[in-house]
Design a protein around this motif. Structure first.
Motif, PDB file in Angstrom:
ATOM      1  N   PHE A   1      82.420  33.794  54.046  1.00 51.83           N
ATOM      2  CA  PHE A   1      82.542  35.057  54.660  1.00 51.83           C
ATOM      3  C   PHE A   1      83.721  35.352  55.473  1.00 51.83           C
ATOM      4  N   CYS A   2      83.649  34.408  56.636  1.00 54.67           N
ATOM      5  CA  CYS A   2      84.670  34.339  57.633  1.00 54.67           C
ATOM      6  C   CYS A   2      86.102  34.121  57.009  1.00 54.67           C
ATOM      7  N   PHE A   3      86.068  33.011  55.991  1.00 54.91           N
ATOM      8  CA  PHE A   3      87.322  32.672  55.562  1.00 54.91           C
ATOM      9  C   PHE A   3      87.856  34.033  54.758  1.00 54.91           C
ATOM     10  N   LEU A   4      86.975  34.638  53.890  1.00 54.59           N
ATOM     11  CA  LEU A   4      87.328  35.800  53.131  1.00 54.59           C
ATOM     12  C   LEU A   4      87.844  37.029  53.797  1.00 54.59           C
ATOM     13  N   LEU A   5      87.034  37.230  55.202  1.00 52.28           N
ATOM     14  CA  LEU A   5      87.738  38.076  55.940  1.00 52.28           C
ATOM     15  C   LEU A   5      89.006  37.830  56.407  1.00 52.28           C
ATOM     16  N   LEU A   6      89.373  36.660  56.767  1.00 55.03           N
ATOM     17  CA  LEU A   6      90.814  36.423  57.158  1.00 55.03           C
ATOM     18  C   LEU A   6      91.970  36.500  55.828  1.00 55.03           C
ATOM     19  N   GLU A   7      91.261  36.187  54.695  1.00 58.81           N
ATOM     20  CA  GLU A   7      92.120  36.676  53.603  1.00 58.81           C
ATOM     21  C   GLU A   7      92.373  37.873  53.420  1.00 58.81           C
ATOM     22  N   GLY A   8      91.230  38.651  53.743  1.00 59.26           N
ATOM     23  CA  GLY A   8      91.255  40.067  53.229  1.00 59.26           C
ATOM     24  C   GLY A   8      92.266  40.730  54.382  1.00 59.26           C
ATOM     25  N   PHE A   9      92.371  40.341  55.564  1.00 56.68           N
ATOM     26  CA  PHE A   9      93.098  40.872  56.559  1.00 56.68           C
ATOM     27  C   PHE A   9      94.494  40.341  56.195  1.00 56.68           C
ATOM     28  N   ARG A  10      94.838  39.452  55.656  1.00 57.90           N
ATOM     29  CA  ARG A  10      96.272  38.882  55.510  1.00 57.90           C
ATOM     30  C   ARG A  10      96.881  39.601  54.156  1.00 57.90           C
ATOM     31  N   HIS A  11      95.909  40.105  53.351  1.00 62.05           N
ATOM     32  CA  HIS A  11      96.525  40.688  52.084  1.00 62.05           C
ATOM     33  C   HIS A  11      95.944  42.316  52.078  1.00 62.05           C
ATOM     34  N   THR A  12      95.322  42.828  52.928  1.00 62.91           N
ATOM     35  CA  THR A  12      94.984  44.138  52.796  1.00 62.91           C
ATOM     36  C   THR A  12      96.080  45.104  52.835  1.00 62.91           C
ATOM     37  N   ARG A  13      95.995  46.260  52.005  1.00 63.07           N
ATOM     38  CA  ARG A  13      97.307  47.071  52.116  1.00 63.07           C
ATOM     39  C   ARG A  13      96.725  48.338  53.264  1.00 63.07           C
TER      40      ARG A  13
ATOM     41  N   MET B   1      93.552  28.075  62.826  1.00 63.71           N
ATOM     42  CA  MET B   1      93.774  26.882  61.808  1.00 63.71           C
ATOM     43  C   MET B   1      94.128  27.449  60.381  1.00 63.71           C
ATOM     44  N   ARG B   2      94.390  28.691  60.132  1.00 59.67           N
ATOM     45  CA  ARG B   2      94.695  29.203  59.010  1.00 59.67           C
ATOM     46  C   ARG B   2      95.617  28.454  57.963  1.00 59.67           C
ATOM     47  N   ASN B   3      96.589  27.670  58.548  1.00 60.60           N
ATOM     48  CA  ASN B   3      97.509  26.850  57.688  1.00 60.60           C
ATOM     49  C   ASN B   3      97.404  25.562  57.605  1.00 60.60           C
ATOM     50  N   ASP B   4      96.195  25.128  58.053  1.00 63.43           N
ATOM     51  CA  ASP B   4      95.861  23.735  58.174  1.00 63.43           C
ATOM     52  C   ASP B   4      94.610  23.607  57.874  1.00 63.43           C
ATOM     53  N   LYS B   5      94.322  23.473  56.359  1.00 67.16           N
ATOM     54  CA  LYS B   5      92.700  23.453  55.982  1.00 67.16           C
ATOM     55  C   LYS B   5      92.106  22.290  56.316  1.00 67.16           C
ATOM     56  N   PRO B   6      92.466  21.029  56.258  1.00 71.15           N
ATOM     57  CA  PRO B   6      91.749  19.977  56.646  1.00 71.15           C
ATOM     58  C   PRO B   6      91.420  20.174  58.278  1.00 71.15           C
ATOM     59  N   GLY B   7      92.246  20.626  59.163  1.00 69.43           N
ATOM     60  CA  GLY B   7      92.114  20.619  60.612  1.00 69.43           C
ATOM     61  C   GLY B   7      91.024  21.833  60.630  1.00 69.43           C
TER      62      GLY B   7
END
Length: 245
Positions: free
Chosen positions: A74-86, A177-183
């Motif tokens: 859910f935290c990851f999806l929140l960030l995705e929503g933040f990055r792509h919401t209109r 760490m959004r641009n570094d998935k392994p990290g």
């Protein structure tokens, strides 16, 4: 949203869309809450099945352990929503609205009364979302970024929302760490040492392919908002009928 995303897995193995991640998060959350609300009161579910690494497992604990995966997703999806919401304002408003709407069901789930000293996870997500907004709004003013982050941290401590200040810090880890998935997986797993089963969520997060998937439209979007309070109410009613009547 179709752009290639970093991952610990090669691109050909990234088979999960955002919609698939939402379904995984919702299902694991439901399993967790079934354990918390129903199996905690069902005596056969307390019977020890096996011991692994010195820990005794029963059906109740298995359900709760599976449910640990929900929050990181859910935290990851929140960030995705933040990055792509209109509309970031509308996104934040929805988080706060459903935090308020979910409070009575949340209280009933844990105390069977209208009052509970801890708040539901929507408040934790909302504070994290505010931090994301503040970080980007004050990009040119690091001192203001820090002030906002610390201020929201203080609020998370006093608010006592689900996952507490640790959940708020975890959201910051996910963001930075959004641009570094392994990290992100390594640092996030280290932070979640106290709930180490939650670290398995990073397997599905790293299988994410950056696509929206099959869930589209306003109705489908709001289903996932409404699912949280509605499924809790359903479980509370079942508990009342099965164990408390």
């Amino acid at each position: 949203m179709n752009a290639s995303v970093d991952s610990v897995f090669p691109e050909k193995y990234r088979i999960l869309s955002g919609s698939a991640l939402k379904m995984i998060a919702v299902i694991t959350m439901l399993i967790d809450h079934i354990g918390a609300v129903l199996l905690s009161m069902y005596q056969p579910a307390q019977k020890i099945l096996f011991t692994l690494f010195g820990r005794e497992y029963n059906v109740y604990l298995i359900f709760r352990d599976i449910g640990r995966a929900a929050f990181p997703i859910f935290c990851f999806l929140l960030l995705e929503g933040f990055r792509h919401t209109r509309s970031r304002f509308l996104y934040g408003k929805n988080l706060l609205l459903f935090a308020l709407l979910s409070e009575i069901p949340w209280n009933l789930m844990f105390t069977n009364t209208l009052r509970y000293e801890r708040q539901n996870v929507f408040f934790t997500l909302f504070l994290g979302y505010l931090a994301f907004c503040a970080i980007e709004y004050f990009q040119a003013r690091p001192s203001m970024q820090l002030l906002c982050i610390l201020g929201l941290l203080v609020v998370s401590i006093f608010l006592k929302a689900d996952y507490g200040w640790r959940g708020y810090i975890f959201l910051l880890i996910i963001y930075y760490m959004r641009n570094d998935k392994p990290g992100q997986a390594i640092l996030g797993s280290c932070w979640l040492y106290y709930e180490w089963r939650a670290s398995f969520a990073f397997l599905s997060i790293n299988l994410y392919n950056g696509k929206r998937g099959f869930i589209r439209g306003k109705s489908a979007k709001y289903f996932f908002y409404w699912f949280y309070p509605v499924h809790i109410i359903g479980l509370v009613i079942l508990r009342q009928l099965l164990f408390l009547s």
